[in-house]
Design an enzyme around this catalytic site. Structure first.
Site, PDB file in Angstrom:
ATOM      1  N   HIS A   1     -79.805 -46.824 -28.913  1.00  0.00           N
ATOM      2  CA  HIS A   1     -78.550 -48.415 -28.626  1.00  0.00           C
ATOM      3  C   HIS A   1     -77.466 -47.717 -28.964  1.00  0.00           C
ATOM      4  CE1 HIS A   1     -80.128 -48.496 -32.557  1.00  0.00           C
ATOM      5  NE2 HIS A   1     -81.276 -48.001 -32.046  1.00  0.00           N
TER       6      HIS A   1
ATOM      7  N   GLU B   1     -84.142 -39.009 -34.925  1.00  0.00           N
ATOM      8  CA  GLU B   1     -82.584 -39.919 -34.898  1.00  0.00           C
ATOM      9  C   GLU B   1     -81.574 -40.100 -35.720  1.00  0.00           C
ATOM     10  OE1 GLU B   1     -83.908 -43.993 -35.908  1.00  0.00           O
ATOM     11  OE2 GLU B   1     -82.073 -44.924 -34.013  1.00  0.00           O
TER      12      GLU B   1
ATOM     13  N   TYR C   1     -95.671 -39.960 -30.235  1.00  0.00           N
ATOM     14  CA  TYR C   1     -96.427 -40.630 -30.693  1.00  0.00           C
ATOM     15  C   TYR C   1     -98.254 -40.190 -29.830  1.00  0.00           C
ATOM     16  CZ  TYR C   1     -91.828 -42.230 -31.227  1.00  0.00           C
ATOM     17  OH  TYR C   1     -90.708 -43.140 -31.446  1.00  0.00           O
TER      18      TYR C   1
ATOM     19  N   ARG D   1     -90.406 -39.106 -34.555  1.00  0.00           N
ATOM     20  CA  ARG D   1     -89.325 -39.560 -34.048  1.00  0.00           C
ATOM     21  C   ARG D   1     -87.575 -38.647 -35.026  1.00  0.00           C
ATOM     22  NH1 ARG D   1     -89.914 -44.700 -33.395  1.00  0.00           N
ATOM     23  NH2 ARG D   1     -88.876 -45.238 -35.889  1.00  0.00           N
TER      24      ARG D   1
ATOM     25  N   ASP E   1     -86.065 -73.603 -53.165  1.00  0.00           N
ATOM     26  CA  ASP E   1     -85.482 -73.322 -52.721  1.00  0.00           C
ATOM     27  C   ASP E   1     -84.278 -72.076 -53.017  1.00  0.00           C
ATOM     28  OD1 ASP E   1     -85.717 -72.928 -55.673  1.00  0.00           O
ATOM     29  OD2 ASP E   1     -84.843 -74.387 -56.532  1.00  0.00           O
TER      30      ASP E   1
ATOM     31  N   HIS F   1     -90.650 -44.927 -25.453  1.00  0.00           N
ATOM     32  CA  HIS F   1     -88.785 -46.987 -25.465  1.00  0.00           C
ATOM     33  C   HIS F   1     -88.024 -45.169 -25.227  1.00  0.00           C
ATOM     34  CE1 HIS F   1     -88.200 -42.954 -28.651  1.00  0.00           C
ATOM     35  NE2 HIS F   1     -89.724 -43.527 -30.055  1.00  0.00           N
TER      36      HIS F   1
ATOM     37  N   HIS G   1     -93.380 -49.985 -34.557  1.00  0.00           N
ATOM     38  CA  HIS G   1     -92.096 -50.834 -35.225  1.00  0.00           C
ATOM     39  C   HIS G   1     -93.693 -50.756 -36.337  1.00  0.00           C
ATOM     40  CE1 HIS G   1     -90.331 -52.291 -32.003  1.00  0.00           C
ATOM     41  NE2 HIS G   1     -89.835 -51.296 -32.565  1.00  0.00           N
TER      42      HIS G   1
ATOM     43  N   ASP H   1     -77.867 -45.822 -39.074  1.00  0.00           N
ATOM     44  CA  ASP H   1     -79.306 -46.035 -38.328  1.00  0.00           C
ATOM     45  C   ASP H   1     -80.370 -44.466 -37.975  1.00  0.00           C
ATOM     46  OD1 ASP H   1     -82.251 -46.278 -37.313  1.00  0.00           O
ATOM     47  OD2 ASP H   1     -81.112 -47.087 -35.673  1.00  0.00           O
TER      48      ASP H   1
ATOM     49  N   GLU I   1     -82.334 -40.893 -30.788  1.00  0.00           N
ATOM     50  CA  GLU I   1     -83.824 -40.654 -31.294  1.00  0.00           C
ATOM     51  C   GLU I   1     -85.130 -40.519 -30.584  1.00  0.00           C
ATOM     52  OE1 GLU I   1     -84.654 -44.345 -32.217  1.00  0.00           O
ATOM     53  OE2 GLU I   1     -82.442 -45.624 -31.883  1.00  0.00           O
TER      54      GLU I   1
ATOM     55  N   ASP J   1     -88.264 -44.358 -41.342  1.00  0.00           N
ATOM     56  CA  ASP J   1     -87.014 -44.737 -39.763  1.00  0.00           C
ATOM     57  C   ASP J   1     -86.218 -45.688 -41.049  1.00  0.00           C
ATOM     58  OD1 ASP J   1     -85.049 -46.194 -38.018  1.00  0.00           O
ATOM     59  OD2 ASP J   1     -86.684 -46.486 -37.084  1.00  0.00           O
TER      60      ASP J   1
HETATM   61  N1  GLY Z   1     -84.225 -48.799 -37.039  1.00  0.00           N
HETATM   62  C1  GLY Z   1     -84.212 -49.441 -34.892  1.00  0.00           C
HETATM   63  C2  GLY Z   1     -84.113 -48.484 -34.092  1.00  0.00           C
HETATM   64  O1  GLY Z   1     -84.442 -47.454 -34.272  1.00  0.00           O
HETATM   65  O2  GLY Z   1     -84.074 -48.934 -32.205  1.00  0.00           O
HETATM   66 MN    MN Z   2     -81.813 -46.320 -33.240  1.00  0.00          MN
HETATM   67 MN    MN Z   3     -84.471 -46.443 -35.798  1.00  0.00          MN
END
Ligand code: GLY
Ligand code: MN
Ligand code: MN
Length: 441
Positions: A355, A409, A390, A407, A36, A351, A244, A272, A386, A261
């Site tokens: 975004h 960002e 790697y 990274r 619950d 990547h 991730h 972010d 970002e 991150d």
């Molecule tokens: N933390 C998610 C991204 O950097 O896209």
């Molecule tokens: Mn991001």
């Molecule tokens: Mn991020």
């Protein structure tokens, strides 16, 4: 404070773009975590954008046309439940506080919706987003269809309401920009705190990733953020090469880098940020080479994020710098054009460079137009920048770079004249990081 006027304006903009028809926009369901206990409640971003209303079990109806109407359905006042679960507005107070034309109890939904759907040509609804709501909406539509012999008609087309709201959400209002600036500031100070903490504790044995996580979470909540905006990544050493990674339970080792991150959510708006820094407070030569390369790429990518440039300009600018660096450091072979063409850089940078950012960390909005052309940046857009690098161990990779994951960002608001980095307070140059970690800042 989000004003009624702005909420009414957002609804009016949507009503105008609908032209005719009815929109049905439910908020998110509460979700059971176990037995619950619930997960912390988070409203649906579309619903919140149009209502400012944060209670579960609510739904917005918009009716376009000559006499546009915005109608909220929400929970009734219930003193007994409020003793257990806390305050509820109830329809009467919600109507005035949030500026709706009318508000009703959720108990009236099944009775009222078939009537409201009757003789509407179009239904704007996020079909497929939630199967339980899909079934309920289908039930209302079937009720309307049952009345066909009495001359009542049901909507003939169902359009995705999110398509229209996405366009609105892409341009942040001054209120949204101010909230995102605050969210960015809180997260920036949280990253600085994490760096300072690791600097102070770098001699400690068994310093764990989660101890660092506790530092920035403390800073988020202490400054009024309601939650982390997404699952935080606290990745020491080789863990940073798992994009991730979020176990956050390993020991930090002298000589490794730490990639964090993490961003917070303030009044619905995400920040972010990623920062990468040495556990012992000093970059090694190999770490510094790759770090400076990623930082140079990020600075070029930020410079390319400005009004009139297309969405992909930042990615192209980052790639241009990274690929040349990968060749110089013998990570890639060939000319820059060859490596860009054959995609060899993807072994180290797999990547994209950013975004949209807003109510959702990967925010609403298209990246290309219907012809397949990249969107052109406009004042009021907010995006992340970002780039990263790697390096997993491999035969074709110089060993001194193995297991380095980096990274960097930041969150960038596009302005009339260029851009504003909303997260600029998080330190990121080699010298500033080393100074902060040494306790000199
Ligand atoms: N933390 C998610 C991204 O950097 O896209
Ligand atoms: Mn991001
Ligand atoms: Mn991020």
């Amino acid at each position: 404070m989000l004003k009624i006027k702005e909420l009414q304006q957002r609804r009016q903009t949507l009503l105008t773009s609908m032209g005719e028809g009815i929109a049905i926009i439910p908020t998110a369901n509460e979700v059971i975590r176990n037995r619950d206990s619930h997960y912390p409640y988070r409203f649906d971003s579309y619903f919140y954008y149009l209502t400012g209303f944060t209670e579960p079990e609510s739904l917005l109806v918009l009716i376009a046309g000559a006499q546009p109407q915005s109608v909220l359905f929400c929970r009734d006042k219930d003193i007994e439940r409020e003793i257990w679960d806390g305050f509820r507005f109830g329809p009467e107070a919600a109507k005035t506080q949030f500026g709706f034309d009318a508000a009703y109890s959720m108990q009236q939904l099944d009775e009222m919706l078939p009537k409201l759907l009757s003789n509407q040509a179009k239904l704007f609804y996020s079909l497929g987003a939630d199967t339980a709501w899909d079934a309920r909406v289908t039930g209302w539509l079937n009720k309307v269809k049952d009345l066909a012999r009495t001359g009542v008609s049901a909507p003939e087309v169902i359009l995705d309401v999110r398509q229209l709201v996405d366009k609105q959400r892409l341009i942040k209002s001054p209120y949204e920009q101010a909230t995102m600036r605050l969210s960015g500031n809180i997260a920036a100070e949280a990253h600085n705190r994490a760096m300072r903490f690791v600097g102070l504790n770098s001699a400690k044995q068994n310093l764990h990733e989660y101890e660092v996580e506790a530092e920035f979470l403390h800073e988020f909540y202490k400054n009024g953020a309601q939650a982390p905006a997404y699952t935080s990544i606290v990745a020491g050493g080789a863990n940073a090469c798992t994009l991730h990674y979020n176990a956050n339970n390993c020991v930090l080792n002298d000589g490794d880098l730490l990639l964090i991150d993490a961003g917070c959510e303030l009044d619905g708006y995400a920040s972010d940020i990623t920062r990468t820094f040495p556990v012992n407070g000093k970059f090694s030569a190999a770490q510094k080479d790759l770090y400076q390369l990623v930082l140079n790429a990020q600075l070029e990518a930020i410079a390319a994020a400005k009004t009139g440039h297309h969405w992909n300009a930042s990615h192209e600018a980052a790639l241009d710098v990274l690929v040349q660096g990968f060749i110089d450091f013998k990570l890639c072979k060939g000319s820059k054009d060859e490596v860009l063409e054959n995609g060899g850089y993807r072994q180290f940078y797999m990547h994209r460079t950013g975004h949209w950012l807003g109510l959702d960390v990967h925010d609403a909005g298209d990246y290309k137009d219907k012809q397949g052309n990249w969107s052109v940046l406009e004042a009021g857009n907010v995006l992340t920048v970002e780039p990263g690098c790697y390096v997993r161990p491999a035969d074709n990779v110089p060993e001194h770079f193995w297991n380095i994951g980096i990274r960097i960002e930041d969150d960038v608001l596009i302005t009339q004249t260029g851009n504003e980095v909303l997260t600029k307070n998080a330190v990121k140059s080699v010298v500033d990081i080393e100074n902060l970690m040494a306790g000199h800042a």
